[in-house]
Design a protein around this motif. Structure first.
Motif, short mmCIF file in Angstrom:
data_model
loop_
_atom_site.label_atom_id
_atom_site.label_comp_id
_atom_site.label_asym_id
_atom_site.label_seq_id
_atom_site.Cartn_x
_atom_site.Cartn_y
_atom_site.Cartn_z
N TYR A 23 -10.36 -8.27 47.28
CA TYR A 23 -11.50 -8.23 46.36
C TYR A 23 -11.19 -7.38 45.12
O TYR A 23 -11.96 -7.38 44.17
CB TYR A 23 -12.74 -7.65 47.04
CG TYR A 23 -13.39 -8.53 48.08
CD1 TYR A 23 -12.83 -9.76 48.44
CD2 TYR A 23 -14.57 -8.14 48.69
CE1 TYR A 23 -13.43 -10.56 49.40
CE2 TYR A 23 -15.19 -8.95 49.65
CZ TYR A 23 -14.61 -10.15 50.00
OH TYR A 23 -15.21 -10.94 50.93
N ALA A 101 -15.84 -15.54 43.36
CA ALA A 101 -17.12 -15.13 42.72
C ALA A 101 -16.86 -14.74 41.26
O ALA A 101 -17.65 -15.09 40.37
CB ALA A 101 -17.74 -13.96 43.49
N THR A 102 -15.75 -14.06 41.02
CA THR A 102 -15.43 -13.67 39.63
C THR A 102 -15.11 -14.91 38.79
O THR A 102 -15.43 -14.95 37.60
CB THR A 102 -14.27 -12.65 39.60
OG1 THR A 102 -14.65 -11.52 40.40
CG2 THR A 102 -13.98 -12.18 38.20
N LEU A 111 -24.68 -18.18 41.14
CA LEU A 111 -24.68 -18.73 42.50
C LEU A 111 -26.14 -18.77 42.92
O LEU A 111 -26.66 -17.83 43.51
CB LEU A 111 -23.87 -17.83 43.43
CG LEU A 111 -22.37 -17.81 43.15
CD1 LEU A 111 -21.70 -16.64 43.83
CD2 LEU A 111 -21.75 -19.13 43.61
N VAL A 126 -27.94 -15.35 42.92
CA VAL A 126 -27.07 -14.37 42.28
C VAL A 126 -26.94 -14.75 40.80
O VAL A 126 -26.26 -15.71 40.45
CB VAL A 126 -25.67 -14.37 42.94
CG1 VAL A 126 -24.80 -13.26 42.35
CG2 VAL A 126 -25.79 -14.22 44.46
N LEU A 154 -23.41 -11.39 39.41
CA LEU A 154 -22.10 -11.67 38.85
C LEU A 154 -22.10 -11.02 37.47
O LEU A 154 -23.09 -11.08 36.75
CB LEU A 154 -21.87 -13.18 38.72
CG LEU A 154 -21.87 -13.97 40.03
CD1 LEU A 154 -21.68 -15.46 39.75
CD2 LEU A 154 -20.78 -13.47 40.97
N ALA A 160 -18.21 -8.69 40.27
CA ALA A 160 -19.48 -8.82 41.00
C ALA A 160 -19.99 -7.44 41.39
O ALA A 160 -19.22 -6.47 41.50
CB ALA A 160 -19.26 -9.67 42.25
N THR A 162 -22.98 -5.60 44.10
CA THR A 162 -24.02 -5.76 45.12
C THR A 162 -24.63 -4.40 45.43
O THR A 162 -23.97 -3.36 45.30
CB THR A 162 -23.47 -6.38 46.42
OG1 THR A 162 -22.32 -5.64 46.85
CG2 THR A 162 -23.08 -7.83 46.24
N ILE A 177 -21.47 -13.14 49.08
CA ILE A 177 -21.44 -13.91 47.83
C ILE A 177 -20.03 -14.48 47.57
O ILE A 177 -19.91 -15.57 47.04
CB ILE A 177 -21.99 -13.16 46.59
CG1 ILE A 177 -21.16 -11.94 46.21
CG2 ILE A 177 -23.44 -12.77 46.80
CD1 ILE A 177 -21.59 -11.37 44.86
N GLU A 178 -19.00 -13.76 47.99
CA GLU A 178 -17.65 -14.32 47.81
C GLU A 178 -17.48 -15.56 48.70
O GLU A 178 -16.93 -16.58 48.27
CB GLU A 178 -16.58 -13.27 48.10
CG GLU A 178 -15.14 -13.79 48.10
CD GLU A 178 -14.67 -14.38 46.76
OE1 GLU A 178 -15.42 -14.33 45.77
OE2 GLU A 178 -13.54 -14.93 46.73
N ALA A 181 -19.39 -18.33 47.21
CA ALA A 181 -18.68 -18.85 46.03
C ALA A 181 -17.55 -19.78 46.47
O ALA A 181 -17.34 -20.84 45.88
CB ALA A 181 -18.13 -17.70 45.19
N GLN A 182 -16.83 -19.40 47.52
CA GLN A 182 -15.72 -20.23 48.01
C GLN A 182 -16.24 -21.58 48.49
O GLN A 182 -15.67 -22.63 48.18
CB GLN A 182 -14.98 -19.51 49.14
CG GLN A 182 -14.18 -18.30 48.66
CD GLN A 182 -13.52 -17.54 49.80
OE1 GLN A 182 -13.50 -18.01 50.93
NE2 GLN A 182 -12.99 -16.38 49.51
#
Ligand SMILES: [Zn+2]
Length: 264
Positions: A23, A101-102, A111, A126, A154, A160, A162, A177-178, A181-182
């Motif tokens: 991350y 996410a980035t 998201l 998000v 984001l 990101a 949180t 969230i990651e 996002a994936q």
């Protein structure tokens, strides 16, 4: 309040997990926790999260003054302080640059679709906070707009953020969230994102109430249906996913009808 020794352990634990999961690269990312009404504990600047130790964390007051610690606090300290000032319910803040996410943050795509029940139940939508120069007041300023309504953000062309009632919850939101996002990226690559219906979302809302899950923005979505209670207003038109595609379809249909009438 959680004991400061426990907070130090939790922060280092989270830093290691962020590093192991990719991350953060090099010295990216920062984690903090509220120690008391006027004290926070934060990671030092210029140090890999994979190697940071409990005794290297820094205690600052709410004005950003260092109270204890030999290193300098994270350069994103103003962003953390803004969150604690604006959200008395928040006791921990996690910032990282998880790759997918980035990627959404770089593309300016929030998201925010009601797609996965777990995400709808926990972090909700998000948004993308507008770009701000890292380490300046521009970053907290851009997030301030969203901070009352969301627990995950984001940061455009950056990463990101949180927040949560404790360090582990704030970190878990980063994982969520990651992961979201994936999955969203894969679904987009497969060519279709089926969003949950209003009725399915309403049922989730009932489940959430029954389970007593707390969060700022549990059931907002964007691009699902027009009646969804909390669509993100600031999303750029080009990034509204399925919405954008259907708008393009409408334009395409109109163009072909006009051309047909013109006999072309
Ligand atoms: Zn960053």
């Amino acid at each position: 309040m959680v004991h400061i020794y426990q907070l130090r352990r939790d922060i280092v634990h989270v830093c290691q997990r962020m590093y192991q999961r990719g991350y953060v690269a090099a010295n990216d990312g920062n984690v903090s926790a509220r120690v008391s009404d006027d004290r926070i504990l934060i990671t030092p600047s210029g140090m890999s999260k994979g190697f940071v130790r409990e005794d290297q964390l820094i205690i600052c007051d709410m004005d950003g003054k260092v109270i204890s610690g030999n290193l300098n606090p994270s350069s994103e300290l103003p962003m953390h302080l803004m969150v604690y000032r604006e959200r008395p319910d928040v006791n921990a803040v996690v910032h990282a640059h998880p790759v997918v996410a980035t990627g959404f943050a770089v593309a300016g795509i929030p998201l925010a679709q009601c797609v996965l029940p777990e995400v709808v139940l926990t972090v909700g939508a998000v948004p993308v906070a507008e770009y701000g120069t890292p380490s300046t007041e521009e970053v907290p300023e851009s997030i301030k707009k969203y901070i009352q309504n969301y627990d995950a953000f984001l940061l455009a062309n950056h990463g990101a953020l949180t927040v949560g009632p404790d360090v582990i919850t704030a970190y878990h939101r980063m994982e969520t969230i990651e992961h979201f996002a994936q999955i969203t990226l894969v679904a987009r690559q497969l060519g279709r994102v089926n969003v949950l219906s209003d009725e399915q979302v309403q049922k989730l809302m009932q489940v959430r109430e029954k389970l007593g899950i707390k969060g700022r923005n549990p059931l907002s979505c964007q691009g699902c249906t027009a009646s969804c209670p909390n669509r993100i207003a600031s999303e750029p038109r080009a990034s509204s996913g399925e919405g954008a595609a259907s708008e393009d379809d409408v334009v395409g249909r109109i163009v072909s009808q006009v051309l047909a009438r013109l006999g072309k």
